[in-house]
Design an enzyme around this catalytic site. Sequence first.
Site, PDB file in Angstrom:
ATOM      1  N   HIS A  76      -9.734 -10.902   9.619  1.00  0.00           N
ATOM      2  CA  HIS A  76     -10.874 -11.470   8.394  1.00  0.00           C
ATOM      3  C   HIS A  76     -11.791 -12.517   8.668  1.00  0.00           C
ATOM      4  CE1 HIS A  76     -12.096 -10.067   3.939  1.00  0.00           C
ATOM      5  NE2 HIS A  76     -12.304 -12.023   3.935  1.00  0.00           N
ATOM      6  N   CYS A  77     -12.996 -12.029   8.381  1.00  0.00           N
ATOM      7  CA  CYS A  77     -13.939 -13.863   8.794  1.00  0.00           C
ATOM      8  C   CYS A  77     -15.070 -13.841   7.078  1.00  0.00           C
ATOM      9  CB  CYS A  77     -15.542 -12.636   9.957  1.00  0.00           C
ATOM     10  SG  CYS A  77     -16.289 -13.452  10.254  1.00  0.00           S
ATOM     11  N   CYS A 122       0.657  -0.923  -0.029  1.00  0.00           N
ATOM     12  CA  CYS A 122       0.320   0.330   0.074  1.00  0.00           C
ATOM     13  C   CYS A 122       1.181   1.014  -0.218  1.00  0.00           C
ATOM     14  CB  CYS A 122      -1.105  -0.272   1.343  1.00  0.00           C
ATOM     15  SG  CYS A 122      -2.071  -1.148   1.132  1.00  0.00           S
ATOM     16  N   CYS A 169      -4.923  -6.899   5.171  1.00  0.00           N
ATOM     17  CA  CYS A 169      -5.348  -7.974   5.139  1.00  0.00           C
ATOM     18  C   CYS A 169      -4.830  -8.593   3.407  1.00  0.00           C
ATOM     19  CB  CYS A 169      -6.874  -7.659   4.901  1.00  0.00           C
ATOM     20  SG  CYS A 169      -7.893  -8.975   5.184  1.00  0.00           S
ATOM     21  N   CYS A 221     -13.366  -7.609   6.829  1.00  0.00           N
ATOM     22  CA  CYS A 221     -11.991  -7.842   7.069  1.00  0.00           C
ATOM     23  C   CYS A 221     -13.282  -6.861   8.413  1.00  0.00           C
ATOM     24  CB  CYS A 221     -11.412  -6.989   6.468  1.00  0.00           C
ATOM     25  SG  CYS A 221      -9.620  -6.851   6.914  1.00  0.00           S
ATOM     26  N   CYS A 258      -5.121  -2.273   3.778  1.00  0.00           N
ATOM     27  CA  CYS A 258      -4.542  -2.108   5.155  1.00  0.00           C
ATOM     28  C   CYS A 258      -5.528  -1.113   5.787  1.00  0.00           C
ATOM     29  CB  CYS A 258      -3.165  -1.017   5.516  1.00  0.00           C
ATOM     30  SG  CYS A 258      -1.705  -1.706   5.148  1.00  0.00           S
TER      31      CYS A 258
END
EC number: 2.3.1.225
Length: 337
Positions: A158-159, A134, A145, A165, A151
Amino acid sequence: MRRGWKMALSGGLRCCRRVLSWVPVLVIVLVVLWSYYAYVFELCLVTVLSPAEKVIYLIFYHAIFVFFTWTYWKSIFTLPQQPNQKFHLSYTDKERYENEERPEVQKQMLVDMAKKLPVYTRTGSGAVRFCDRCNLIKPDRCHHCSVCAMCVLKMDHHCPWVNNCIGFSNYKFFLQFLAYSVLYCLYIATTVFSYFIKYWRGELPSVRSKFHVLFLLFVACMFFVSLVILFGYHCWLVSRNKTTLEAFCTPVFTSGPEKNGFNLGFIKNIQQVFGDKKKFWLIPIGSSPGDGHSFPMRSMNESQNPLLANEEPWEDNEDDNQDYPEGSSSLAVETET
């Protein structure tokens, strides 16, 4: 020609990955829709005979269902918040950094840039935390992530079950979703149980509703056990003002590693997620204080950090040198790099 095929293949794989990432969400939605049908129609309208009992069951069920679905929606569609522009390297600084071949000089360049920013955490080696994908200096508690490819401020994990995220922008909604999910499953299980017994003993006729009622209790209990464990774990994290990442990897400050560096005391820790207005704690609207780029720390004195004024000391009886096992919660996949 070959390069074109590779780009097309790469684009196709990314498209498939985005589609497949919605499969866990689709599974949850289908289970919830079936539970709604089974409870409202097969239990309340067909099985329950008392009109008063029907009304009471339906009123409380729909009250919980509204908050359950509302918080799930907010957890899914509240976008993760990214660092603002001042943490990104300028075009000139980026050119200087990329053209510099000496690692020690690059490290010093980041230190000089970070002096202008409210950044107090470091890598394990003591270097400024920098994301080379980034091109930014990471704010405190921010992580990259790999699934979201960005970022995320105060990243927790992270689900896959919300295909999002979990971080500063939606952690409150995620916690509320877990709480209302536990309540949803518990309410279904307690109200269905008596009719489950009646069907089991043969006191009710064996009709189509029997299958739905029996299976409804089983599914509610199964989800309740897993959700209450996950919710309890996150309640512990909130009480210590930690993220999932910080629980498994102790944050390093300019003064060294400190696992309780953000611990402000029980009440203020809760306020860091839910805000200081209790009337908003149960409602899925944004109320977390700050902007996600900087956070109050225990190491600051009260003149630097007024949020710690008049705070009672928080005792932590855990061994400061305790090692945390590697891994992640059963319903959350960690993808931070």
